[in-house]
Design a protein around this motif. Structure first.
Motif, PDB file in Angstrom:
ATOM      1  N   PRO A   1       5.175  10.668  -0.168  1.00 30.85           N
ATOM      2  CA  PRO A   1       4.460   9.386  -0.225  1.00 30.85           C
ATOM      3  C   PRO A   1       5.364   8.260   0.282  1.00 30.85           C
ATOM      4  O   PRO A   1       6.568   8.271   0.050  1.00 30.85           O
ATOM      5  CB  PRO A   1       4.158   9.207  -1.718  1.00 30.85           C
ATOM      6  CG  PRO A   1       4.249  10.573  -2.299  1.00 30.85           C
ATOM      7  CD  PRO A   1       5.254  11.310  -1.474  1.00 30.85           C
ATOM      8  N   ARG A   2       4.780   7.329   0.994  1.00 34.11           N
ATOM      9  CA  ARG A   2       5.522   6.182   1.521  1.00 34.11           C
ATOM     10  C   ARG A   2       4.799   4.894   1.139  1.00 34.11           C
ATOM     11  O   ARG A   2       3.640   4.910   0.745  1.00 34.11           O
ATOM     12  CB  ARG A   2       5.663   6.276   3.036  1.00 34.11           C
ATOM     13  CG  ARG A   2       6.509   7.469   3.450  1.00 34.11           C
ATOM     14  CD  ARG A   2       6.771   7.479   4.927  1.00 34.11           C
ATOM     15  NE  ARG A   2       5.578   7.918   5.638  1.00 34.11           N
ATOM     16  CZ  ARG A   2       5.426   7.826   6.953  1.00 34.11           C
ATOM     17  NH1 ARG A   2       6.364   7.300   7.693  1.00 34.11           N
ATOM     18  NH2 ARG A   2       4.323   8.252   7.527  1.00 34.11           N
ATOM     19  N   THR A   3       5.503   3.793   1.276  1.00 32.08           N
ATOM     20  CA  THR A   3       4.949   2.477   0.938  1.00 32.08           C
ATOM     21  C   THR A   3       5.164   1.537   2.108  1.00 32.08           C
ATOM     22  O   THR A   3       6.195   1.589   2.786  1.00 32.08           O
ATOM     23  CB  THR A   3       5.651   1.912  -0.317  1.00 32.08           C
ATOM     24  OG1 THR A   3       5.468   2.844  -1.385  1.00 32.08           O
ATOM     25  CG2 THR A   3       5.064   0.579  -0.721  1.00 32.08           C
ATOM     26  N   VAL A   4       4.177   0.679   2.333  1.00 32.54           N
ATOM     27  CA  VAL A   4       4.273  -0.334   3.377  1.00 32.54           C
ATOM     28  C   VAL A   4       3.620  -1.615   2.848  1.00 32.54           C
ATOM     29  O   VAL A   4       2.705  -1.558   2.025  1.00 32.54           O
ATOM     30  CB  VAL A   4       3.591   0.139   4.677  1.00 32.54           C
ATOM     31  CG1 VAL A   4       2.097   0.264   4.513  1.00 32.54           C
ATOM     32  CG2 VAL A   4       3.920  -0.782   5.836  1.00 32.54           C
ATOM     33  N   THR A   5       4.117  -2.749   3.307  1.00 32.16           N
ATOM     34  CA  THR A   5       3.492  -4.026   2.971  1.00 32.16           C
ATOM     35  C   THR A   5       2.757  -4.527   4.203  1.00 32.16           C
ATOM     36  O   THR A   5       3.362  -4.708   5.267  1.00 32.16           O
ATOM     37  CB  THR A   5       4.537  -5.057   2.513  1.00 32.16           C
ATOM     38  OG1 THR A   5       5.195  -4.545   1.349  1.00 32.16           O
ATOM     39  CG2 THR A   5       3.884  -6.387   2.172  1.00 32.16           C
ATOM     40  N   VAL A   6       1.459  -4.744   4.060  1.00 34.54           N
ATOM     41  CA  VAL A   6       0.642  -5.270   5.152  1.00 34.54           C
ATOM     42  C   VAL A   6       0.643  -6.797   5.024  1.00 34.54           C
ATOM     43  O   VAL A   6       0.186  -7.333   4.018  1.00 34.54           O
ATOM     44  CB  VAL A   6      -0.797  -4.725   5.090  1.00 34.54           C
ATOM     45  CG1 VAL A   6      -1.597  -5.193   6.294  1.00 34.54           C
ATOM     46  CG2 VAL A   6      -0.799  -3.199   4.989  1.00 34.54           C
ATOM     47  N   PRO A   7       1.184  -7.490   6.016  1.00 34.35           N
ATOM     48  CA  PRO A   7       1.257  -8.959   5.926  1.00 34.35           C
ATOM     49  C   PRO A   7      -0.130  -9.600   5.809  1.00 34.35           C
ATOM     50  O   PRO A   7      -1.144  -9.004   6.177  1.00 34.35           O
ATOM     51  CB  PRO A   7       1.920  -9.363   7.245  1.00 34.35           C
ATOM     52  CG  PRO A   7       2.590  -8.131   7.741  1.00 34.35           C
ATOM     53  CD  PRO A   7       1.774  -6.986   7.240  1.00 34.35           C
TER      54      PRO A   7
ATOM     55  N   ILE B   1       0.843  -1.193   0.000  1.00 35.76           N
ATOM     56  CA  ILE B   1       0.000   0.000   0.000  1.00 35.76           C
ATOM     57  C   ILE B   1       0.882   1.249   0.000  1.00 35.76           C
ATOM     58  O   ILE B   1       1.867   1.325   0.726  1.00 35.76           O
ATOM     59  CB  ILE B   1      -0.892   0.033   1.261  1.00 35.76           C
ATOM     60  CG1 ILE B   1      -1.860  -1.127   1.262  1.00 35.76           C
ATOM     61  CG2 ILE B   1      -1.643   1.343   1.392  1.00 35.76           C
ATOM     62  CD1 ILE B   1      -2.910  -1.046   0.205  1.00 35.76           C
ATOM     63  N   ASN B   2       0.498   2.239  -0.793  1.00 31.49           N
ATOM     64  CA  ASN B   2       1.131   3.552  -0.780  1.00 31.49           C
ATOM     65  C   ASN B   2       0.246   4.484   0.048  1.00 31.49           C
ATOM     66  O   ASN B   2      -0.987   4.366   0.014  1.00 31.49           O
ATOM     67  CB  ASN B   2       1.263   4.107  -2.198  1.00 31.49           C
ATOM     68  CG  ASN B   2       2.091   3.196  -3.071  1.00 31.49           C
ATOM     69  OD1 ASN B   2       3.258   2.945  -2.804  1.00 31.49           O
ATOM     70  ND2 ASN B   2       1.485   2.674  -4.127  1.00 31.49           N
ATOM     71  N   PHE B   3       0.868   5.407   0.762  1.00 33.10           N
ATOM     72  CA  PHE B   3       0.077   6.325   1.575  1.00 33.10           C
ATOM     73  C   PHE B   3       0.781   7.666   1.744  1.00 33.10           C
ATOM     74  O   PHE B   3       2.000   7.767   1.637  1.00 33.10           O
ATOM     75  CB  PHE B   3      -0.235   5.715   2.945  1.00 33.10           C
ATOM     76  CG  PHE B   3       0.982   5.442   3.801  1.00 33.10           C
ATOM     77  CD1 PHE B   3       1.407   6.380   4.733  1.00 33.10           C
ATOM     78  CD2 PHE B   3       1.685   4.256   3.675  1.00 33.10           C
ATOM     79  CE1 PHE B   3       2.519   6.131   5.524  1.00 33.10           C
ATOM     80  CE2 PHE B   3       2.789   3.996   4.464  1.00 33.10           C
ATOM     81  CZ  PHE B   3       3.212   4.938   5.394  1.00 33.10           C
TER      82      PHE B   3
END
Length: 122
Positions: A91-97, A71-73
């Motif tokens: 903008p940042r990115t994270v991976t939700v397990p 997800i980008n946020f």
């Protein structure tokens, strides 16, 4: 007839008055594109707190799918009048397990920071 016209003008002018600032819907704190929900991400509501003299916004993201989702946020901060606070966050990115919940957050050192809105996109 003149009386009716005067009343109509006064009603129009009364309807034009408002308080200073930008009209924002404070209940719309998370903006997400439709593919985010389709992907299985369910956001919470941003919670505001203070961390070492800076405003901190935290948002929970839940993934109800059996695979991780990237997800980008972006966090957008506003003052009491609804005006954007500079500088804008990158903008940042994270991976939700898979089948998990994580928290994302943003810090803002501006003492005028009053509210936050989060944009989520794939």
């Amino acid at each position: 007839m003149r009386f009716m016209m005067a009343c109509a003008v006064l009603l129009c002018l009364a309807g034009c008055s408002n308080k200073s600032g930008i009209a924002l819907n404070n209940r719309q704190t998370v903006i997400m594109e439709s593919p985010v929900l389709t992907a299985g991400i369910i956001p919470g509501s941003p919670a505001l707190s203070v961390d070492q003299g800076r405003k901190k916004a935290t948002l929970s993201l839940s993934n109800n799918q059996p695979k991780p989702i990237k997800i980008n946020f972006v966090f957008y901060w506003y003052d009491k009048q609804g005006l954007d606070l500079l500088p804008f966050a990158e903008p940042r990115t994270v991976t939700v397990p898979a089948n998990a919940t994580i928290d994302i957050s943003s810090l803002n050192g501006n003492l005028d920071a009053y509210s936050v809105r989060v944009h989520l996109y794939l």
